[in-house]
Design an enzyme around this catalytic site. Structure first.
Site, PDB file in Angstrom:
ATOM      1  N   GLU A 242       4.665  -4.946  11.305  1.00  0.00           N
ATOM      2  CA  GLU A 242       6.050  -5.057  11.781  1.00  0.00           C
ATOM      3  C   GLU A 242       6.159  -5.198  13.302  1.00  0.00           C
ATOM      4  O   GLU A 242       7.154  -5.688  13.819  1.00  0.00           O
ATOM      5  CB  GLU A 242       6.849  -3.816  11.347  1.00  0.00           C
ATOM      6  CG  GLU A 242       7.017  -3.662   9.849  1.00  0.00           C
ATOM      7  CD  GLU A 242       8.215  -4.437   9.310  1.00  0.00           C
ATOM      8  OE1 GLU A 242       8.785  -5.252  10.066  1.00  0.00           O
ATOM      9  OE2 GLU A 242       8.567  -4.232   8.140  1.00  0.00           O
TER      10      GLU A 242
ATOM     11  N   ASP B 281       4.111  10.008  13.991  1.00  0.00           N
ATOM     12  CA  ASP B 281       3.891   8.653  13.495  1.00  0.00           C
ATOM     13  C   ASP B 281       3.244   7.778  14.571  1.00  0.00           C
ATOM     14  O   ASP B 281       2.385   6.935  14.278  1.00  0.00           O
ATOM     15  CB  ASP B 281       5.228   8.058  13.052  1.00  0.00           C
ATOM     16  CG  ASP B 281       5.066   6.905  12.081  1.00  0.00           C
ATOM     17  OD1 ASP B 281       3.928   6.590  11.704  1.00  0.00           O
ATOM     18  OD2 ASP B 281       6.091   6.315  11.697  1.00  0.00           O
TER      19      ASP B 281
ATOM     20  N   VAL C 248       1.935  -7.048   6.017  1.00  0.00           N
ATOM     21  CA  VAL C 248       2.760  -7.355   7.183  1.00  0.00           C
ATOM     22  C   VAL C 248       2.610  -6.282   8.249  1.00  0.00           C
ATOM     23  O   VAL C 248       2.654  -5.088   7.964  1.00  0.00           O
ATOM     24  CB  VAL C 248       4.248  -7.457   6.773  1.00  0.00           C
ATOM     25  CG1 VAL C 248       5.131  -7.638   8.003  1.00  0.00           C
ATOM     26  CG2 VAL C 248       4.442  -8.614   5.801  1.00  0.00           C
TER      27      VAL C 248
ATOM     28  N   LYS D 188       7.557   2.708  17.233  1.00  0.00           N
ATOM     29  CA  LYS D 188       6.159   3.105  17.470  1.00  0.00           C
ATOM     30  C   LYS D 188       5.194   1.962  17.195  1.00  0.00           C
ATOM     31  O   LYS D 188       4.084   1.926  17.739  1.00  0.00           O
ATOM     32  CB  LYS D 188       5.805   4.340  16.649  1.00  0.00           C
ATOM     33  CG  LYS D 188       6.060   4.211  15.143  1.00  0.00           C
ATOM     34  CD  LYS D 188       4.910   3.643  14.357  1.00  0.00           C
ATOM     35  CE  LYS D 188       5.272   3.466  12.897  1.00  0.00           C
ATOM     36  NZ  LYS D 188       4.180   2.953  12.075  1.00  0.00           N
TER      37      LYS D 188
ATOM     38  N   SER E 212       0.814  -1.213   0.000  1.00  0.00           N
ATOM     39  CA  SER E 212       0.000   0.000   0.000  1.00  0.00           C
ATOM     40  C   SER E 212       0.850   1.267   0.000  1.00  0.00           C
ATOM     41  O   SER E 212       0.561   2.216  -0.740  1.00  0.00           O
ATOM     42  CB  SER E 212      -0.957   0.000   1.191  1.00  0.00           C
ATOM     43  OG  SER E 212      -0.239  -0.105   2.410  1.00  0.00           O
TER      44      SER E 212
END
Length: 333
Positions: free
Chosen positions: A278, A241, A276, A188, A11
């Site tokens: 992470e 983020d 995925v 994060k 994406s």
């Protein structure tokens, strides 16, 4: 006119490629041939970005040599666990001096290396950077205003590359703290798992706010210990983020956390996902790195216990609440 190749058609890789294509010649490497064919023929990537039309000038390729031919800039948008293998193939097709920008947010398993360190090892002697920030792919591709940081050791090199990535609704700032920006993007994801897990348990906004705040303290301690600038973790690559990943239902790591809180196992959750997350891999790396630096990481520790099936989510939060009292700003807390 700089020619860009984005390696990885998930994406975010697809979004960056489609954003760049109207202004610079852009190619997108797709691991699967059928994805490349769909992009070229229908201007869509229905697996990763259903409902979105991609820029008509974007070229998709299944073969790496064709995708990389004549590239002036390469952006690596593959997950951290396959980054080394893909980059090893990419490196053999790069012209000398071509910059490599990482779009990946994770740490290499085993070595705990950042992606820029992997680039320096496998493709030495070229500018290396990271593009990171609160960038949810669907929002950026839909035109919702967003911002990011392009961090490179040489600010002048980052400034030279700004026109490749910056668009009217996507503002890119220049940074020099590659270490801090990469660590903020990776760490994060661990906090997002914990916040999502709280939501899955039915805990309220106060709990999420506390977890985000204390999670930021944890990732900042570790990030600074590993060489990042403390100020970076208060900026787009850190707090920005972190907020987007912790609070948005579009976040894969947030989704995994929510499902953990609802009682599903990690294996069950990831088996049903197309992309995925992470965070689970990074969580274990965080604990190992914290041990190397003599740091306490209680949120990451309890999260890993849940991921490993040693605790249920409610017990993990009970342990966090039961920790001994101490000053909020104590660096080793």
């Amino acid at each position: 006119m700089q020619r860009l190749t984005v390696v990885g058609a998930g994406s975010w890789g697809t979004t960056v490629a489609s954003l760049a294509a109207p202004e610079v010649p852009t190619r997108l490497w797709c691991r699967r041939r059928e994805v490349a064919e769909e992009i070229n023929q229908r201007r869509t990537n229905s697996q990763y970005l259903p409902g979105f039309d991609l820029d008509p000038s974007l070229e998709a390729h299944h073969g790496l040599p064709a995708a990389l031919a004549g590239a002036d800039v390469v952006a690596m948008a593959v997950p951290s666990h396959v980054f080394r293998g893909v980059l090893a193939e990419v490196a053999g097709h790069l012209e000398p001096g071509v910059p490599v920008v990482s779009l990946s947010k994770g740490l290499e398993q085993g070595s705990h290396r950042r992606m820029s360190e992997v680039v320096a090892e496998l493709a030495p002697g070229r500018p290396v950077g990271v593009l990171t920030g609160p960038n949810l792919a669907r929002e950026v591709l839909s035109g919702s205003p967003a911002a990011a940081v392009l961090a490179m050791a040489e600010a002048a090199e980052a400034e030279r590359l700004l026109p490749v990535f910056t668009r009217r609704h996507f503002r890119v700032f220049v940074g020099r703290d590659v270490v801090g920006c990469e660590l903020g993007g990776a760490l994060k994801n661990v906090v997002a798992l914990a916040v999502g897990m709280a939501e899955g348990l039915g805990l309220a906004d106060n709990t999420r706010a506390a977890l985000i705040t204390r999670g930021l303290a944890e990732l900042t301690r570790l990030g600074v210990a590993m060489g990042g600038d403390r100020g970076t973790f208060a900026g787009l690559a850190g707090l920005g983020d972190l907020l987007a990943t912790c609070l948005s239902p579009q976040s894969r790591n947030h989704h995994v956390g929510v499902e953990l809180g609802r009682g599903r196992t990690l294996g069950e959750i990831t088996a049903a996902m197309q992309q995925v997350a992470e965070g689970p891999r990074t969580a274990r790396a965080v604990l190992e790195l914290a041990g190397e630096h003599g740091l306490s990481m209680p949120i990451a520790s309890e999260l890993c216990a849940v991921l490993d099936g040693e605790r249920d989510p409610a017990e993990a939060y009970g342990n966090l609440l039961g920790r001994s009292l101490r000053p909020e700003t104590e660096h080793a807390s």
